[in-house]
Scaffold this motif. Structure first.
Motif, PDB file in Angstrom:
ATOM      1  N   SER A   1       0.827  -1.199   0.000  1.00 14.00           N
ATOM      2  CA  SER A   1       0.000   0.000   0.000  1.00 14.00           C
ATOM      3  C   SER A   1       0.871   1.261   0.000  1.00 14.00           C
ATOM      4  CB  SER A   1      -0.893  -0.014   1.241  1.00 14.00           C
ATOM      5  OG  SER A   1      -1.816   1.016   1.151  1.00 14.00           O
TER       6      SER A   1
ATOM      7  N   THR B   1      -1.402   3.033  -7.931  1.00 12.92           N
ATOM      8  CA  THR B   1      -2.551   3.783  -8.431  1.00 12.92           C
ATOM      9  C   THR B   1      -2.105   5.068  -9.111  1.00 12.92           C
ATOM     10  OG1 THR B   1      -3.987   2.874  -6.739  1.00 12.92           O
ATOM     11  CG2 THR B   1      -4.685   4.933  -7.742  1.00 12.92           C
ATOM     12  N   THR B   2      -1.133   5.731  -8.506  1.00 11.49           N
ATOM     13  CA  THR B   2      -0.622   6.968  -9.074  1.00 11.49           C
ATOM     14  C   THR B   2      -0.134   6.739 -10.504  1.00 11.49           C
ATOM     15  OG1 THR B   2       0.030   7.701  -6.876  1.00 11.49           O
ATOM     16  CG2 THR B   2       1.073   8.805  -8.748  1.00 11.49           C
TER      17      THR B   2
HETATM   18  N1  LIG Z   1      -3.306  13.683  -4.394  1.00 13.76           N
HETATM   19  C1  LIG Z   1      -2.280  13.323  -3.609  1.00 13.76           C
HETATM   20  N2  LIG Z   1      -1.628  14.242  -2.864  1.00 13.76           N
HETATM   21  C2  LIG Z   1      -0.597  13.877  -2.082  1.00 13.76           C
HETATM   22  N3  LIG Z   1      -0.117  12.634  -1.974  1.00 13.76           N
HETATM   23  C3  LIG Z   1      -0.711  11.678  -2.687  1.00 13.76           C
HETATM   24  C4  LIG Z   1      -1.822  11.966  -3.544  1.00 13.76           C
HETATM   25  N4  LIG Z   1      -2.212  10.818  -4.128  1.00 13.76           N
HETATM   26  C5  LIG Z   1      -1.384   9.855  -3.664  1.00 13.76           C
HETATM   27  N5  LIG Z   1      -0.481  10.364  -2.799  1.00 13.76           N
HETATM   28  C6  LIG Z   1       0.590   9.612  -2.119  1.00 13.76           C
HETATM   29  O1  LIG Z   1       1.339   8.908  -3.068  1.00 13.76           O
HETATM   30  C7  LIG Z   1       1.688   7.632  -2.584  1.00 13.76           C
HETATM   31  C8  LIG Z   1       1.279   6.578  -3.571  1.00 13.76           C
HETATM   32  O2  LIG Z   1      -0.125   6.513  -3.608  1.00 13.76           O
HETATM   33  P1  LIG Z   1      -0.920   5.460  -4.481  1.00 13.76           P
HETATM   34  O3  LIG Z   1      -2.356   5.755  -4.341  1.00 13.76           O
HETATM   35  O4  LIG Z   1      -0.346   5.441  -5.841  1.00 13.76           O
HETATM   36  O5  LIG Z   1      -0.582   4.116  -3.717  1.00 13.76           O
HETATM   37  P2  LIG Z   1      -0.989   2.639  -4.099  1.00 13.76           P
HETATM   38  O6  LIG Z   1       0.267   1.932  -4.455  1.00 13.76           O
HETATM   39  O7  LIG Z   1      -2.071   2.640  -5.106  1.00 13.76           O
HETATM   40  O8  LIG Z   1      -1.497   2.093  -2.704  1.00 13.76           O
HETATM   41  P3  LIG Z   1      -2.800   1.212  -2.359  1.00 13.76           P
HETATM   42  O9  LIG Z   1      -2.404  -0.213  -2.517  1.00 13.76           O
HETATM   43  O10 LIG Z   1      -3.044   1.542  -0.931  1.00 13.76           O
HETATM   44  O11 LIG Z   1      -3.909   1.640  -3.269  1.00 13.76           O
HETATM   45  C9  LIG Z   1       1.017   7.479  -1.231  1.00 13.76           C
HETATM   46  O12 LIG Z   1       1.991   7.652  -0.231  1.00 13.76           O
HETATM   47  C10 LIG Z   1       0.012   8.573  -1.184  1.00 13.76           C
HETATM   48  O13 LIG Z   1      -0.105   9.073   0.122  1.00 13.76           O
END
Ligand SMILES: Nc1ncnc2c1ncn2[C@@H]1O[C@H](COP(=O)(O)OP(=O)(O)OP(=O)(O)O)[C@@H](O)[C@H]1O
Ligand SMILES: [Mg+2]
Lengths: 366, 267
Positions: free
Chosen positions: A42, A47-48
């Motif tokens: 996580s 997702t980003t």
């Molecule tokens: N709009 C935003 N502003 C600031 N930080 C963000 C934003 N969106 C995501 N982040 C940060 O970027 C990082 C990556 O987020 P992301 O959503 O891509 O994680 P993920 O790998 O999809 O995790 P998960 O498995 O929980 O969905 C995280 O630490 C999150 O807090």
């Protein structure tokens, strides 16, 4: 740029939120027709990355290419990508038919053609009789199928799925996993699938991209990332591994002899992909828990190391048991199939470490 | 247990008294509007619709009614349009000074109406703009806007962005996404906002007294003017009509909105 057989390419893509770096300089190819999984814990940036490809986020640096065309400045509604969300996001005020037909509405498709293609998509996801219903009248699994039908009906260039199965219960999840893979194969559409579930990733993918803290740690086939982890993180994240700091003692044919830092114990490990290593070089030895064989008297083969261990704890799991062992004060874990009954706690066993099963990582890490 | 029993009956009694105090006068007015006698007093001599008929033939009142309806309808249309757009900006987009704008949008609720009325009047005088119907309309829009914004914003916050993301990924441009997805999803709140702004405008007297140009009367200011001369039973009839409009309309609207929302959830 010429078409080089990649549906999606990332070239030096960086994403920053203020001073927080969510994705660090990613380079990645998603070959045409392949199923690529972003796997990681996580917050690692899966997702980003997906949202940048989809056009829901702008990259801070770098280029994103779809079918060889740079799409950084193409707004999302002109990208022609199919998107499926974790919570389905079916339009609650539209019938299933209208939900699935939504993408065709903006693509100059004749009315009869719309009907034909919607029916085709519904047949593909095996839900042909729900056209008239509203999303709320379907179960979670059915809604997910409709979301998939909606995303593929307009023949997108790439299918992007963000944890599409995580809202389903375990049985349904497995069923949908197989179904999804079947549909993807049938359509031959390049697919990027985001998950933090390693069995999902290993089972479905042509290529797994393991991410951690905004960094792509390794990419490769499921077998490659599982058997030949490039970093300690990958070794640790996929399955259960013992990662032991050690030093190179010297080379013996196809093997390196390394001494564990904690105990001085010597183990033979396959030179394999490790590359040249000087005597005295610091390394980490990766021993997969399920590759350690427990027994009472293994026959010796070339490249094997036998260790005497004591069973500290047994984690009984039916056909498998996970053993926590101590070997001269050092802790190891092993997973073995159970032959009638597991080894008892407190028992002394011999552990066979096969040199060909060991992976060497350079340095002691941080 | 005995103590709490006593406590409850006191509360029940107090509630009944307060309700009586609030609604009895309204009930009396509505009852008396059906009285056949010239003098509004009990016991009533007989039932008749005479005062309603007289209302219908009173040009000043009919004109006031028309003014109020047009004013209310325009106010509600403009206020809702601006309110929906403002809510979209507040909830879905980021821009510098957002908090300031957000406060400014709902401020008219917090400022006493008289102060707002005088302020606008002084401002117009400062610009030496004569009073006119459009300015009256502007005044009504200003202080019905916060209600629309509050209702619509609350709803919009609850609509997950993924619906809009999904629509756009399927090929809808921002405008099409708004029309096809966002607007239908927030329709109940938009209807509620429309009704609110209509009733508030229809009902308003303070601001209207300050802003209305000479010769223009709305129903409330007309009643006010009539009361200065004499208490005619016509006013009772007018009151009854007002009550029916301002109560029945929101109730119908609420029922409609509920039905819409229910249909969206699939009953
Ligand atoms: N709009 C935003 N502003 C600031 N930080 C963000 C934003 N969106 C995501 N982040 C940060 O970027 C990082 C990556 O987020 P992301 O959503 O891509 O994680 P993920 O790998 O999809 O995790 P998960 O498995 O929980 O969905 C995280 O630490 C999150 O807090
Ligand atoms: Mg995520």
């Amino acid at each position: 740029m010429a078409d080089n057989g990649n549906a999606v390419e990332l070239r030096g893509v960086v994403k920053r939120f203020d001073d927080f770096v969510a994705l660090r300089r990613a380079d990645l190819d998603v070959p045409e027709g392949s199923f690529v999984t972003f796997l990681g814990p996580s917050g690692c940036g899966k997702t980003t990355t997906l949202r940048m490809i989809a056009g829901l986020l702008d990259p801070s640096e770098g280029d994103i290419l779809v079918k060889g065309r740079r799409i950084n400045d193409v707004p999302i509604h002109r990208r022609n990508l199919g998107l499926v969300f974790q919570n389905y996001a079916l339009f609650p005020h539209k019938s299933i038919f209208d939900n699935v037909a939504f993408g065709l509405k903006y693509r100059r498709v004749s009315r009869s053609e719309v009907t034909r293609r919607v029916r085709e998509a519904l047949a593909l996801v095996r839900l042909p009789d729900v056209e008239e219903r509203l999303p709320i009248q379907l179960s979670g699994g059915q809604q997910q199928r409709i979301a998939l039908a909606r995303a593929i009906v307009f023949e997108p260039d790439v299918l992007l799925l963000d944890e599409p199965l995580s809202a389903l219960d375990a049985n349904l999840r497995e069923e949908m996993r197989i179904e999804l893979k079947r549909i993807q194969r049938e359509l031959g559409i390049a697919t990027i699938f985001v998950t933090h579930d390693q069995s999902e990733a290993l089972a479905m993918s042509d290529k797994v991209v393991v991410m951690n803290h905004g960094v792509i740690e390794q990419e490769g086939t499921p077998e490659a990332v599982y058997n030949e982890p490039a970093t300690a993180f990958v070794a640790d994240f996929l399955g259960h591994s013992n990662i032991l700091p050690a030093r190179v003692r010297g080379r013996e044919g196809d093997y390196y002899r390394v001494a564990l830092e904690d105990t001085g114990m010597e183990i033979l490990t396959a030179a394999g992909n490790a590359g040249p290593l000087e005597t005295g070089a610091p390394v980490r030895l990766v021993l997969r828990a399920e590759r350690l064989r427990l027994g009472d008297g293994h026959e010796h083969r070339d490249g094997d190391t036998l260790l005497n261990a004591r069973v500290d704890t047994v984690d009984y799991q039916g056909q498998l048991a996970r053993y926590f062992l101590s070997v001269a004060g050092m802790q190891l874990q092993a997973i073995n199939a159970i032959d009638r009954r597991p080894f008892a706690e407190g028992a002394t066993v011999q552990v066979r470490v096969r040199g060909d099963d060991c992976v060497i990582l350079h340095g002691h890490g941080d | 247990m005995k103590d709490t029993g006593l406590g409850w009956s006191t509360i029940r009694l107090a509630t009944i008294v307060v309700c009586l105090f609030m609604f009895a006068p309204v009930a009396v007015v509505m009852l008396l509007s059906f009285n056949s006698s010239q003098f509004g007093s009990f016991p009533m001599e007989g039932l008749s619709l005479r005062w309603f008929v007289e209302l219908w033939h009173n040009d000043a009142i009919v004109r006031a009614f028309q003014t109020s309806l047009v004013l209310g309808a325009l106010t509600s249309m403009i206020s809702t349009t601006i309110g929906v757009l403002a809510s979209m900006a507040m909830v879905r987009y980021d821009f510098p000074g957002k908090r300031l704008v957000s406060t400014a949008l709902v401020a008219p609720i917090l400022v006493p109406e008289v102060v707002l009325a005088v302020a606008l009047l002084l401002f117009l005088q400062f610009l030496s703009v004569p009073k006119s119907f459009p300015l009256l309309l502007a005044g009504h829009v200003i202080f019905t806007l916060p209600f629309v914004v509050l209702v619509v914003q609350a709803r919009l916050v609850g609509i997950r962005r993924e619906y809009e993301d999904a629509a756009r990924s399927l090929g809808a441009n921002p405008l099409q996404t708004f029309r096809e997805v966002t607007l239908p999803l927030m329709l109940p709140a938009v209807l509620a906002g429309m009704l609110f702004s209509f009733t508030i405008s229809f009902d308003d007297i303070t601001g209207t007294l300050f802003w209305k140009p000479g010769g223009v009367e709305t129903v409330p200011t007309q009643i006010f003017a009539m009361l200065r001369n004499s208490i005619s039973p016509e006013i009772n009839a007018l009151g009854t009509v007002m009550v029916l409009i301002t109560v029945a309309l929101p109730l119908t609207g609420a029922a409609l909105a509920r039905r819409l929302a229910a249909r969206m959830r699939g009953r």
